[in-house]
Scaffold this motif. Structure first.
Motif, short mmCIF file in Angstrom:
data_model
loop_
_atom_site.label_atom_id
_atom_site.label_comp_id
_atom_site.label_asym_id
_atom_site.label_seq_id
_atom_site.Cartn_x
_atom_site.Cartn_y
_atom_site.Cartn_z
N LEU A 122 5.94 -6.69 7.14
CA LEU A 122 4.81 -5.80 7.59
C LEU A 122 3.89 -6.39 8.56
CD1 LEU A 122 3.46 -4.41 4.13
CD2 LEU A 122 4.45 -3.12 5.99
N TYR A 123 3.67 -7.73 8.47
CA TYR A 123 2.77 -8.30 9.70
C TYR A 123 3.58 -8.16 11.03
CZ TYR A 123 1.07 -12.04 12.58
OH TYR A 123 0.31 -12.92 13.68
N ALA A 160 0.77 -1.24 -0.02
CA ALA A 160 0.04 0.14 -0.17
C ALA A 160 0.97 1.27 0.13
CB ALA A 160 -0.84 -0.01 0.98
N GLY A 161 1.96 1.06 -0.63
CA GLY A 161 2.75 2.59 -0.79
C GLY A 161 3.38 2.72 0.58
N GLY A 162 3.61 1.83 1.41
CA GLY A 162 4.17 2.33 2.52
C GLY A 162 3.36 2.53 3.90
N LEU A 163 1.99 2.10 3.67
CA LEU A 163 1.02 2.61 4.59
C LEU A 163 0.90 1.36 5.42
CD1 LEU A 163 -1.98 4.67 2.95
CD2 LEU A 163 0.10 5.21 4.24
N LEU A 164 0.55 1.13 6.69
CA LEU A 164 -0.04 0.23 7.59
C LEU A 164 -0.99 0.42 8.64
CD1 LEU A 164 0.88 -2.78 8.39
CD2 LEU A 164 2.61 -1.61 10.07
N ALA A 165 -2.16 -0.32 8.53
CA ALA A 165 -3.23 -0.02 9.17
C ALA A 165 -3.60 -0.96 10.28
CB ALA A 165 -4.67 0.30 8.18
N LEU A 166 -4.20 -0.56 11.34
CA LEU A 166 -4.90 -1.39 12.41
C LEU A 166 -6.57 -1.33 12.06
CD1 LEU A 166 -2.99 -0.60 15.54
CD2 LEU A 166 -2.41 -2.42 13.96
N PRO A 167 -7.06 -2.51 12.07
CA PRO A 167 -8.54 -2.47 11.62
C PRO A 167 -9.59 -2.42 12.70
CG PRO A 167 -7.81 -4.60 11.37
CD PRO A 167 -6.51 -3.83 12.04
N TYR A 168 -9.07 -1.71 13.77
CA TYR A 168 -9.75 -2.06 14.95
C TYR A 168 -10.83 -0.79 15.20
CZ TYR A 168 -5.63 -4.81 15.94
OH TYR A 168 -4.84 -5.66 15.65
N PHE A 169 -11.66 -0.46 14.27
CA PHE A 169 -12.44 0.59 14.10
C PHE A 169 -13.72 0.57 14.82
CE2 PHE A 169 -9.42 1.77 11.07
CZ PHE A 169 -9.57 3.02 10.24
N LEU A 175 1.14 7.94 6.74
CA LEU A 175 0.48 8.66 5.73
C LEU A 175 1.37 9.78 5.16
CD1 LEU A 175 -3.06 8.86 7.24
CD2 LEU A 175 -2.58 8.10 4.85
N THR A 176 1.46 10.12 3.97
CA THR A 176 1.98 11.31 3.28
C THR A 176 1.13 12.08 2.48
OG1 THR A 176 3.04 10.35 1.26
CG2 THR A 176 4.30 9.94 3.40
N LEU A 177 1.39 13.04 1.87
CA LEU A 177 0.62 13.82 0.91
C LEU A 177 0.55 12.97 -0.53
CD1 LEU A 177 1.63 17.41 1.69
CD2 LEU A 177 -0.44 16.36 2.53
N GLU A 178 1.49 12.14 -0.46
CA GLU A 178 1.30 11.53 -1.81
C GLU A 178 0.40 10.31 -1.86
OE1 GLU A 178 3.16 12.47 -4.46
OE2 GLU A 178 3.78 14.31 -2.89
N HIS A 179 -0.25 9.98 -0.89
CA HIS A 179 -1.04 8.72 -0.71
C HIS A 179 -2.42 9.15 -1.03
CE1 HIS A 179 1.97 7.09 2.15
NE2 HIS A 179 1.96 6.30 1.12
N GLY A 180 -3.06 8.35 -2.02
CA GLY A 180 -4.32 8.41 -2.34
C GLY A 180 -5.32 7.38 -1.99
N ARG A 181 -6.76 7.23 -2.23
CA ARG A 181 -7.67 6.55 -1.96
C ARG A 181 -7.32 5.14 -2.05
NH1 ARG A 181 -12.82 7.70 -6.11
NH2 ARG A 181 -12.02 6.33 -7.87
N GLY A 182 -6.56 4.83 -3.35
CA GLY A 182 -6.21 3.38 -3.63
C GLY A 182 -5.31 2.95 -2.55
N GLU A 199 -5.27 -5.05 3.54
CA GLU A 199 -4.07 -5.61 4.23
C GLU A 199 -4.17 -6.00 5.77
OE1 GLU A 199 -0.65 -3.62 2.61
OE2 GLU A 199 -1.14 -4.80 0.70
N ALA A 200 -4.80 -4.79 6.16
CA ALA A 200 -4.87 -4.92 7.58
C ALA A 200 -5.87 -5.92 7.97
CB ALA A 200 -5.43 -3.56 8.21
N THR A 201 -6.86 -6.32 7.49
CA THR A 201 -7.74 -7.32 7.92
C THR A 201 -7.20 -8.68 7.46
OG1 THR A 201 -8.58 -7.41 5.77
CG2 THR A 201 -9.79 -6.00 7.27
N ALA A 202 -6.07 -8.87 6.50
CA ALA A 202 -5.46 -9.90 6.24
C ALA A 202 -4.42 -10.23 7.50
CB ALA A 202 -4.67 -9.89 4.77
#
Length: 495
Positions: free
Chosen positions: A466-467, A328-337, A356-363, A371-374
């Motif tokens: 990443l995991y 994901a372009g160097g993004l890492l999420a925790l899906p604990y919303f 997050l950076t200014l270069e990241h988009g919705r994709g 990937e976080a759910t995976a």
């Protein structure tokens, strides 16, 4: 009379789906009715049980009118474990408390865990008390409606509520009962009446049976003239277990993966399997046991992002995420919303997006959430294997398998092959299969729902790295997440 068919219906968190299935397993027709949960203070998430029967009535009538089918049998499932409490005239005393997304009974969980002891709970009940257990929620209702309990109350889940109206039988399947911890004795596979009266004096518990057994037949209903009397009805089950049946994920080395509003995992075993952070349950059939886990969000998370981004079609977001590629372009999420269920059992966990950076988009963001759910699936699988469950193949179902991207990411992250069958209609299809099997109309799921494709994993060192970061990110931010959760709870109480 038109074509013969089996009717299956599943009450989900955000919708109820009904299906008519021909005796050869092909789908004659489907219909869906959307609904919403009620959210209240203290983490309460509920629903009026009346909705469950009303939606059954409307969907059955609509499908019967559209196809003129001769219904041979009826199977019903629903989200769970839920705690719907009604008086002895079957009038609900309050909206039902839903499954693990409902956190209202925190105090009861803590009190009962201390009184009963976690070692005893795990040894005798196969699960510890968490927001998933129906028992503490029943205690929560008893504390707030003592006069109603003194007069006598019944405990329902979506499937048993509908079965009651169809047949007049007050019943529940053993699997659902096994998630009413600590009311169910896992060794005897029966209720523990003394425990029930200790936790909720006055509760009248339903007769138990196996999900695939016929529990009664339909009666004439003036409010549903399309329903003829005498149709066999099975006990049914909780949605994830009915969906497991829909794809035949019942082998000892298979793990069922349900991509729904929440993501659910079920490992199978011929013996009782326990782990303090997972849910040990009785299976849908005699001689079967499960170790189950569940994320608090998955489809709810992707739907939140789709709505937030103003996109109508998931395919557009999926294409964006596929172009981004692994990592994901160097993004890492925790899906604990919405907090997290297994294996964290942390209702105060919160979502995080790091990098997050200014270069990241919705994709990038959408891919990071997938990937976080995976990563969360991999975490659950590792814990299940540590507990003694055998996991060799993933068998999946649900809306998330409509495209290959999400299952592909899960297989690549976990290193496990994933089987996709022809029909992924879901739990309602499993309900139809179970009643068809109970009536001797089908012997094997393969005859109804053959394998359509197999996703072979392509393990990536990037995902391994990443995991590990995913696991560390929760540990590093958990204290902050909990403080933010406390702020949110105070705001909700003052609203």
């Amino acid at each position: 009379m038109g074509q013969q068919a089996f009717f299956g219906l599943d009450v989900g968190t955000s919708s109820t789906k009904a299906v008519l299935v021909r005796p050869d397993g092909s789908v004659l027709g489907t219909r869906t009715r959307e609904h919403a949960v009620e959210r209240g203070p203290g983490g309460a998430v509920g629903m009026d049980p009346g909705i469950w029967w009303e939606e059954f009535r409307e969907l059955y009538a609509a499908l019967a009118a559209e196809h003129g089918a001769e219904v041979l049998g009826i199977g019903v499932s629903g989200m769970g474990p839920c705690a719907a409490v009604a008086d002895l005239d079957d009038a609900p005393i309050a909206p039902a408390a839903l499954y693990g997304i409902d956190h209202r009974a925190r105090e009861e969980v803590a009190r009962l865990s201390e009184e009963l002891g976690e070692e005893r709970l795990l040894a005798e009940r196969d699960s510890l008390l968490t927001s998933q257990a129906a028992g503490p929620k029943l205690a929560w209702f008893a504390a707030r409606h003592p006069e109603r309990f003194d007069a006598g109350v019944r405990l329902y889940m979506p499937s048993s509520w509908i079965v009651r109206r169809l047949t007049g039988e007050y019943v529940l399947d053993r699997h659902s009962a096994s998630q009413c911890t600590p009311l169910y004795d896992a060794a005897r596979q029966e209720w523990d009446p003394e425990m029930a009266q200790r936790i909720a004096p006055g509760v009248r518990l339903p007769r138990l049976g196996w999900s695939t057994e016929v529990c009664g037949t339909t009666r004439e209903r003036p409010d549903l003239p399309e329903l003829r009397a005498g149709i066999p009805v099975i006990f049914g089950s909780i949605d994830a277990w009915a969906e497991q049946e829909s794809v035949g994920a019942t082998g000892a080395d298979e793990l069922f993966l349900m991509y729904g509003t929440t993501l659910f995992l079920i490992a199978n075993s011929p013996r009782r399997v326990r782990h303090p952070s997972m849910w040990g349950t009785t299976g849908t059939r005699p001689g079967t046991h499960n170790l189950a886990g569940g994320l608090a969000t998955s489809g709810a998370l992707t739907d939140w992002f789709r709505s937030l981004s103003g996109v109508e079609d998931y395919a557009e977001l999926t294409d964006d995420a596929a172009r981004v590629g692994p990592g994901a372009g160097g993004l890492l999420a925790l899906p604990y919303f919405a907090g997290e269920r297994t294996p964290l059992q942390d209702p105060d966990a919160r979502g995080v997006v790091a990098g997050l950076t200014l270069e990241h988009g919705r994709g990038h963001l959408y891919r990071a959430l997938l990937e976080a759910t995976a990563f969360a699936v991999r975490h659950n699988v590792e814990v299940m294997e540590d507990a003694g469950a055998s996991v060799g193949t993933l068998v999946c179902a649900g809306g998330g398998v409509r495209s290959d991207l999400w299952p592909r990411i899960v297989s690549d992250v976990t290193g496990l092959r994933q089987v996709v069958r022809r029909n992924t209609v879901g739990a309602s299809y499993g309900d139809a299969f179970m009643v068809a099997e109970a009536l001797g109309a089908v012997e094997r799921l393969d005859d109804w729902n053959p394998v359509e494709r197999v996703i072979e994993p392509e393990p990536l060192p990037l995902y391994d790295d990443l995991y590990q970061d995913y696991r560390r990110l929760y540990e590093a931010t958990a204290e902050i997440q909990h403080r933010l959760s406390a702020v949110q709870h105070r705001k909700g109480e003052n609203a």
